[in-house]
Design a protein around this motif. Sequence first.
Motif, PDB file in Angstrom:
ATOM      1  N   ASP A 259       0.831  -1.207   0.000  1.00 16.35           N
ATOM      2  CA  ASP A 259       0.000   0.000   0.000  1.00 16.35           C
ATOM      3  C   ASP A 259       0.867   1.259   0.000  1.00 16.35           C
ATOM      4  N   LEU A 260       1.971   1.202   0.741  1.00 17.04           N
ATOM      5  CA  LEU A 260       2.862   2.366   0.814  1.00 17.04           C
ATOM      6  C   LEU A 260       3.753   2.468  -0.416  1.00 17.04           C
ATOM      7  N   ALA A 261       4.059   1.329  -1.027  1.00 20.05           N
ATOM      8  CA  ALA A 261       4.899   1.334  -2.225  1.00 20.05           C
ATOM      9  C   ALA A 261       4.244   2.130  -3.353  1.00 20.05           C
ATOM     10  N   ILE A 262       2.915   2.227  -3.321  1.00 17.05           N
ATOM     11  CA  ILE A 262       2.188   2.977  -4.349  1.00 17.05           C
ATOM     12  C   ILE A 262       2.605   4.450  -4.342  1.00 17.05           C
ATOM     13  N   VAL A 263       2.848   4.986  -3.135  1.00 12.78           N
ATOM     14  CA  VAL A 263       3.212   6.410  -3.039  1.00 12.78           C
ATOM     15  C   VAL A 263       4.703   6.613  -2.790  1.00 12.78           C
ATOM     16  N   GLY A 264       5.417   5.529  -2.442  1.00  7.34           N
ATOM     17  CA  GLY A 264       6.868   5.600  -2.292  1.00  7.34           C
ATOM     18  C   GLY A 264       7.341   6.631  -1.290  1.00  7.34           C
ATOM     19  N   ASP A 265       8.245   7.536  -1.720  1.00  9.11           N
ATOM     20  CA  ASP A 265       8.818   8.561  -0.842  1.00  9.11           C
ATOM     21  C   ASP A 265       7.762   9.497  -0.265  1.00  9.11           C
ATOM     22  N   LYS A 266       6.676   9.692  -0.990  1.00  3.61           N
ATOM     23  CA  LYS A 266       5.632  10.606  -0.516  1.00  3.61           C
ATOM     24  C   LYS A 266       4.928  10.066   0.734  1.00  3.61           C
ATOM     25  N   GLY A 267       5.094   8.787   0.995  1.00  9.50           N
ATOM     26  CA  GLY A 267       4.482   8.184   2.185  1.00  9.50           C
ATOM     27  C   GLY A 267       5.398   8.202   3.395  1.00  9.50           C
ATOM     28  N   LYS A 268       6.586   8.767   3.265  1.00 10.69           N
ATOM     29  CA  LYS A 268       7.546   8.802   4.375  1.00 10.69           C
ATOM     30  C   LYS A 268       6.916   9.389   5.628  1.00 10.69           C
ATOM     31  N   GLY A 269       7.145   8.716   6.746  1.00 13.18           N
ATOM     32  CA  GLY A 269       6.616   9.205   8.020  1.00 13.18           C
ATOM     33  C   GLY A 269       5.360   8.494   8.459  1.00 13.18           C
ATOM     34  N   TYR A 270       4.631   7.854   7.512  1.00 12.67           N
ATOM     35  CA  TYR A 270       3.427   7.103   7.889  1.00 12.67           C
ATOM     36  C   TYR A 270       3.810   5.991   8.856  1.00 12.67           C
ATOM     37  N   LYS A 271       2.969   5.756   9.858  1.00 12.82           N
ATOM     38  CA  LYS A 271       3.297   4.772  10.890  1.00 12.82           C
ATOM     39  C   LYS A 271       2.206   3.728  11.054  1.00 12.82           C
ATOM     40  N   SER A 272       2.606   2.611  11.634  1.00 12.56           N
ATOM     41  CA  SER A 272       1.666   1.527  11.940  1.00 12.56           C
ATOM     42  C   SER A 272       2.158   0.787  13.169  1.00 12.56           C
ATOM     43  N   ILE A 273       1.256   0.580  14.130  1.00 14.45           N
ATOM     44  CA  ILE A 273       1.606  -0.256  15.283  1.00 14.45           C
ATOM     45  C   ILE A 273       1.633  -1.704  14.807  1.00 14.45           C
ATOM     46  N   SER A 274       2.504  -2.516  15.370  1.00 11.38           N
ATOM     47  CA  SER A 274       2.621  -3.894  14.876  1.00 11.38           C
ATOM     48  C   SER A 274       3.159  -4.833  15.949  1.00 11.38           C
ATOM     49  N   TRP A 275       2.592  -6.052  16.001  1.00 13.80           N
ATOM     50  CA  TRP A 275       3.108  -7.077  16.922  1.00 13.80           C
ATOM     51  C   TRP A 275       3.995  -8.082  16.172  1.00 13.80           C
ATOM     52  N   SER A 276       4.329  -7.742  14.937  1.00  7.39           N
ATOM     53  CA  SER A 276       5.246  -8.600  14.171  1.00  7.39           C
ATOM     54  C   SER A 276       6.152  -7.699  13.338  1.00  7.39           C
ATOM     55  N   PHE A 277       7.263  -8.285  12.886  1.00  5.86           N
ATOM     56  CA  PHE A 277       8.197  -7.511  12.074  1.00  5.86           C
ATOM     57  C   PHE A 277       8.958  -8.473  11.161  1.00  5.86           C
ATOM     58  N   PRO A 278       9.115  -8.103   9.889  1.00  2.54           N
ATOM     59  CA  PRO A 278       9.843  -8.989   8.976  1.00  2.54           C
ATOM     60  C   PRO A 278      11.351  -8.914   9.228  1.00  2.54           C
ATOM     61  N   ASN A 279      11.988 -10.059   9.281  1.00  6.36           N
ATOM     62  CA  ASN A 279      13.445 -10.093   9.462  1.00  6.36           C
ATOM     63  C   ASN A 279      14.014 -11.136   8.514  1.00  6.36           C
TER      64      ASN A 279
END
Length: 430
Positions: A259-279
């Motif tokens: 969803d964020l890749a659609i706007v790329g750099d223009k989406g910088k700063g958008y946040k999301s709380i998360s109980w998981s993280f890709p590693n």
Amino acid sequence: MKHFTKLAIAAVVAGVTAGAAMAQELYTPNLAYRTGPFAATGIPLMNGQADYLNMLNARDGGIGGIMINAEECETGYSTEKGVECYEKTKGTAIVTQPWSTGITLQVLPKTNVDEIPILAPGYGFSPMMDGTTFQWAFNTPAGYWDAADMILQYLESQGSLDGKKIAFLHLDHPFGKEPLPVLEAAAAAKNFTLVPIPVGLKEMQNQSAQWLQIRRERPDYVVMWGWGAMNAGAITEAVKTKFPMENFIGVWWSGHDADLAIVGDKGKGYKSISWSFPNMDAPVMADIKKHVVDAGKSLSNETEMQGVFYGRGIVISAILAEGIQAAQKEFGTAQIDAKQLRWGLENIDMTEERIKELGLEGMVPPFKTSCADHTGGAGGWMLEWDGTKFVKVSDHLTPNVDGYKALVAEKAAEYAEANAPWAKNESCGG
């Protein structure tokens, strides 16, 4: 006659043998949604779930020596189809995974009678954390009220909320309305104004009316409870209207890389709380590549595998596997049933050490479930889009469950009364 008898006996023996062979599996059906308006988010989640379990089958011969059958039943995120899938799969299932708050609410009373545990990681009815009332339902490792509390915690760390205005942009669906009780109570206690702004299912991709309202309201923050196409629609509108992205925060289902890749750099700063993280450096990823991807058994791709949702699918299946393994050890049998799995899901102890043993470093916070606590309070991290990917921008946040414990008890009691007769687990401790 003798020939007929021998054939009949052979047929019976073959039938019994086949039945025994069929019984030697752990049937963990998944009410998937690879089609419909939310498919873009469902596909990476289902792929992550499937790849982890396929990895266990290939690397370990399943769990406890028994193969896992994680058959998918396609719902398209439709509540009606979800209930049909539940009825279709419940016969030999040791768990049901509804994959929608709407479906969860519909099957919740059924599972209480059928005695099949619901595994709804990070979704469903928030008071399901009360294991005394909802003895067959688990929203491990964090619920929606946890998410709302942690988002407010993070915002407060940026400055007092006193006198501020928060727009609550949410899907007009049971999922989107879930955090309202906690947000409304917090607004009264912390003296901020909450402005709910619903988005209908037919408005997800065109939210011009909602963002016109946001421009008029001029909120200090927008908190989003979005899903599927709604997320991309909202993020695109936020960029178009030049809303400051650093003041735009979503629940964990609104933190999808694509969803964020659609706007790329223009989406910088958008946040999301998360109980998981890709590693991608976690050992589990190497095992999945070796046993599933390289073997041609994955439906995923390299880009998707780097994303939050694929990694979350892995964590979800790891939680299920931990519950299965705990039950196998407790009851001394690999072929556990649904009742035994319920005990297993109530006795998950995901310590830092255990997370490391599973090769999941950095992918999920520690948590522990119990008979009375079916969520585990894992907490999570605030993630931020840096223009190309999500990165952690907070330390481990934990929900202040005591702040809404009374609300949990109240809503759980209301649910039990409305669905009487309701079987509770009176033996649970506090």
